[in-house]
Design a protein around this motif. Structure first.
Motif, PDB file in Angstrom:
ATOM      1  N   ALA A  66       0.836  -1.203   0.000  1.00 60.31           N
ATOM      2  CA  ALA A  66       0.000   0.000   0.000  1.00 60.31           C
ATOM      3  C   ALA A  66       0.866   1.246   0.000  1.00 60.31           C
ATOM      4  N   VAL A  67       0.363   2.281  -0.649  1.00 59.69           N
ATOM      5  CA  VAL A  67       1.015   3.592  -0.648  1.00 59.69           C
ATOM      6  C   VAL A  67       0.038   4.599  -0.067  1.00 59.69           C
ATOM      7  N   VAL A  68       0.561   5.510   0.756  1.00 59.56           N
ATOM      8  CA  VAL A  68      -0.257   6.553   1.364  1.00 59.56           C
ATOM      9  C   VAL A  68       0.359   7.913   1.066  1.00 59.56           C
ATOM     10  N   ALA A  69      -0.506   8.882   0.841  1.00 56.57           N
ATOM     11  CA  ALA A  69      -0.059  10.266   0.631  1.00 56.57           C
ATOM     12  C   ALA A  69      -1.146  11.207   1.121  1.00 56.57           C
ATOM     13  N   ALA A  70      -0.737  12.430   1.437  1.00 60.47           N
ATOM     14  CA  ALA A  70      -1.684  13.464   1.862  1.00 60.47           C
ATOM     15  C   ALA A  70      -2.298  14.118   0.629  1.00 60.47           C
ATOM     16  N   ASN A  71      -2.988  13.302  -0.133  1.00 55.47           N
ATOM     17  CA  ASN A  71      -3.729  13.745  -1.313  1.00 55.47           C
ATOM     18  C   ASN A  71      -5.156  13.246  -1.171  1.00 55.47           C
ATOM     19  N   ASP A  72      -6.065  13.789  -1.977  1.00 54.78           N
ATOM     20  CA  ASP A  72      -7.438  13.297  -1.924  1.00 54.78           C
ATOM     21  C   ASP A  72      -7.563  12.010  -2.731  1.00 54.78           C
ATOM     22  N   VAL A  73      -8.662  11.313  -2.530  1.00 52.47           N
ATOM     23  CA  VAL A  73      -8.879  10.003  -3.140  1.00 52.47           C
ATOM     24  C   VAL A  73      -8.914  10.078  -4.668  1.00 52.47           C
ATOM     25  N   HIS A  74      -9.372  11.183  -5.215  1.00 50.75           N
ATOM     26  CA  HIS A  74      -9.449  11.319  -6.671  1.00 50.75           C
ATOM     27  C   HIS A  74      -8.059  11.465  -7.287  1.00 50.75           C
ATOM     28  N   VAL A  75      -7.188  12.210  -6.621  1.00 50.77           N
ATOM     29  CA  VAL A  75      -5.813  12.355  -7.091  1.00 50.77           C
ATOM     30  C   VAL A  75      -5.093  11.013  -6.991  1.00 50.77           C
ATOM     31  N   MET A  76      -5.280  10.315  -5.888  1.00 50.82           N
ATOM     32  CA  MET A  76      -4.625   9.012  -5.728  1.00 50.82           C
ATOM     33  C   MET A  76      -5.119   8.020  -6.774  1.00 50.82           C
ATOM     34  N   ASN A  77      -6.400   8.063  -7.096  1.00 48.24           N
ATOM     35  CA  ASN A  77      -6.934   7.169  -8.120  1.00 48.24           C
ATOM     36  C   ASN A  77      -6.390   7.533  -9.502  1.00 48.24           C
ATOM     37  N   ALA A  78      -6.282   8.817  -9.796  1.00 46.38           N
ATOM     38  CA  ALA A  78      -5.722   9.238 -11.084  1.00 46.38           C
ATOM     39  C   ALA A  78      -4.264   8.790 -11.194  1.00 46.38           C
ATOM     40  N   TRP A  79      -3.529   8.883 -10.087  1.00 43.57           N
ATOM     41  CA  TRP A  79      -2.134   8.432 -10.077  1.00 43.57           C
ATOM     42  C   TRP A  79      -2.069   6.926 -10.317  1.00 43.57           C
ATOM     43  N   ARG A  80      -2.938   6.170  -9.642  1.00 40.50           N
ATOM     44  CA  ARG A  80      -2.992   4.710  -9.823  1.00 40.50           C
ATOM     45  C   ARG A  80      -3.227   4.365 -11.293  1.00 40.50           C
ATOM     46  N   LYS A  81      -4.167   5.054 -11.904  1.00 44.48           N
ATOM     47  CA  LYS A  81      -4.477   4.808 -13.317  1.00 44.48           C
ATOM     48  C   LYS A  81      -3.310   5.194 -14.223  1.00 44.48           C
ATOM     49  N   GLY A 125       3.630  10.106  13.144  1.00 45.58           N
ATOM     50  CA  GLY A 125       4.775  10.966  13.429  1.00 45.58           C
ATOM     51  C   GLY A 125       5.668  11.142  12.222  1.00 45.58           C
ATOM     52  N   LEU A 126       5.101  10.946  11.033  1.00 46.79           N
ATOM     53  CA  LEU A 126       5.875  11.001   9.800  1.00 46.79           C
ATOM     54  C   LEU A 126       5.459  12.159   8.899  1.00 46.79           C
ATOM     55  N   ASP A 127       4.887  13.187   9.507  1.00 42.75           N
ATOM     56  CA  ASP A 127       4.464  14.363   8.746  1.00 42.75           C
ATOM     57  C   ASP A 127       5.598  15.376   8.659  1.00 42.75           C
ATOM     58  N   MET A 128       5.530  16.224   7.643  1.00 44.18           N
ATOM     59  CA  MET A 128       6.482  17.322   7.496  1.00 44.18           C
ATOM     60  C   MET A 128       5.765  18.509   6.880  1.00 44.18           C
ATOM     61  N   ASP A 129       6.247  19.674   7.188  1.00 47.11           N
ATOM     62  CA  ASP A 129       5.666  20.914   6.697  1.00 47.11           C
ATOM     63  C   ASP A 129       6.344  21.307   5.392  1.00 47.11           C
ATOM     64  N   MET A 130       5.588  21.234   4.308  1.00 48.41           N
ATOM     65  CA  MET A 130       6.110  21.631   3.002  1.00 48.41           C
ATOM     66  C   MET A 130       5.408  22.899   2.509  1.00 48.41           C
ATOM     67  N   SER A 131       4.978  23.736   3.462  1.00 46.05           N
ATOM     68  CA  SER A 131       4.293  24.983   3.126  1.00 46.05           C
ATOM     69  C   SER A 131       5.159  25.896   2.269  1.00 46.05           C
ATOM     70  N   ALA A 132       6.456  25.898   2.496  1.00 43.93           N
ATOM     71  CA  ALA A 132       7.360  26.754   1.717  1.00 43.93           C
ATOM     72  C   ALA A 132       7.289  26.422   0.226  1.00 43.93           C
ATOM     73  N   ALA A 133       6.952  25.168  -0.084  1.00 44.27           N
ATOM     74  CA  ALA A 133       6.814  24.744  -1.482  1.00 44.27           C
ATOM     75  C   ALA A 133       5.356  24.791  -1.934  1.00 44.27           C
ATOM     76  N   GLY A 134       4.473  25.331  -1.076  1.00 45.51           N
ATOM     77  CA  GLY A 134       3.060  25.435  -1.424  1.00 45.51           C
ATOM     78  C   GLY A 134       2.302  24.126  -1.314  1.00 45.51           C
ATOM     79  N   MET A 135       2.841  23.175  -0.547  1.00 44.80           N
ATOM     80  CA  MET A 135       2.230  21.849  -0.474  1.00 44.80           C
ATOM     81  C   MET A 135       1.586  21.547   0.875  1.00 44.80           C
ATOM     82  N   GLY A 136       1.762  22.421   1.878  1.00 47.13           N
ATOM     83  CA  GLY A 136       1.159  22.188   3.183  1.00 47.13           C
ATOM     84  C   GLY A 136       1.774  21.008   3.910  1.00 47.13           C
ATOM     85  N   THR A 137       0.981  20.346   4.735  1.00 49.05           N
ATOM     86  CA  THR A 137       1.446  19.184   5.490  1.00 49.05           C
ATOM     87  C   THR A 137       1.477  17.972   4.569  1.00 49.05           C
ATOM     88  N   ARG A 138       2.592  17.309   4.542  1.00 52.42           N
ATOM     89  CA  ARG A 138       2.789  16.124   3.699  1.00 52.42           C
ATOM     90  C   ARG A 138       3.456  15.014   4.497  1.00 52.42           C
TER      91      ARG A 138
END
Length: 161
Positions: free
Chosen positions: A73-88, A111-124
């Motif tokens: 399994a792969v997990v990311a701080a993206n919505d389900v539609h983005v993850m499905n598009a990536w899978r496809k 405990g594996l989060d990081m702040d990527m706000s500087a890159a415009g990505m928020g919490t990842r």
């Protein structure tokens, strides 16, 4: 606190895409009574994730499953539609379970989060991989840099199985 070997996976509800649409899936449904390889990426479609990290799990998936792994399994701080598009887009089919953690709640609980706000990505998510047996972490690998996919890559994880 970062999750460690011997810790239990925290309870959480994630999203995945089934044939009839988005669906909730709990960590208990994913991990209970199963051997699971879970890897986390900062974001779907991002360069290192798409060109280095995910392809290794597609390439080595059969060898990983041959070691008794029930699910990759792969997990990311993206919505389900983005993850499905990536899978496809990578033609993963059902070889990898794509998990959406849109608000990064599960990633924070690990405990594996990081702040990527500087890159415009928020919490990842930090880039990581782990082996989980019946909900208990048996191995965990966290990259020093989000641009690397070495210690958390499929080849390195395969050696740990």
């Amino acid at each position: 606190m970062t999750i460690s070997i011997g810790d239990r996976i925290p309870e959480a509800t994630l999203k995945t895409r089934l044939e009839d649409g988005p669906a909730n899936i709990t960590t208990d449904e994913i991990f209970a009574g199963r051997k699971v390889v879970l890897f986390g990426v900062p974001g779907a479609f991002t360069p290192t994730c798409s060109m280095n990290h995910l392809p290794g799990y597609l390439e080595h998936g059969d060898a990983i499953r041959a070691k008794g792994v029930n699910t990759i399994a792969v997990v990311a701080a993206n919505d389900v539609h983005v993850m499905n598009a990536w899978r496809k887009s990578v033609e993963a089919g059902d070889r990898i379970l794509f998990l959406a953690d849109g608000n990064a709640d599960f990633i924070r609980a690990l405990g594996l989060d990081m702040d990527m706000s500087a890159a415009g990505m928020g919490t990842r998510s930090k880039r990581f991989s782990m082996i989980v047996e019946n909900g208990v972490v048996k191995a965990v690998n966290v990259e020093d840099s989000p641009g690397k996919a070495e210690t958390s890559g499929a080849a390195a994880l395969l050696e740990q199985l």
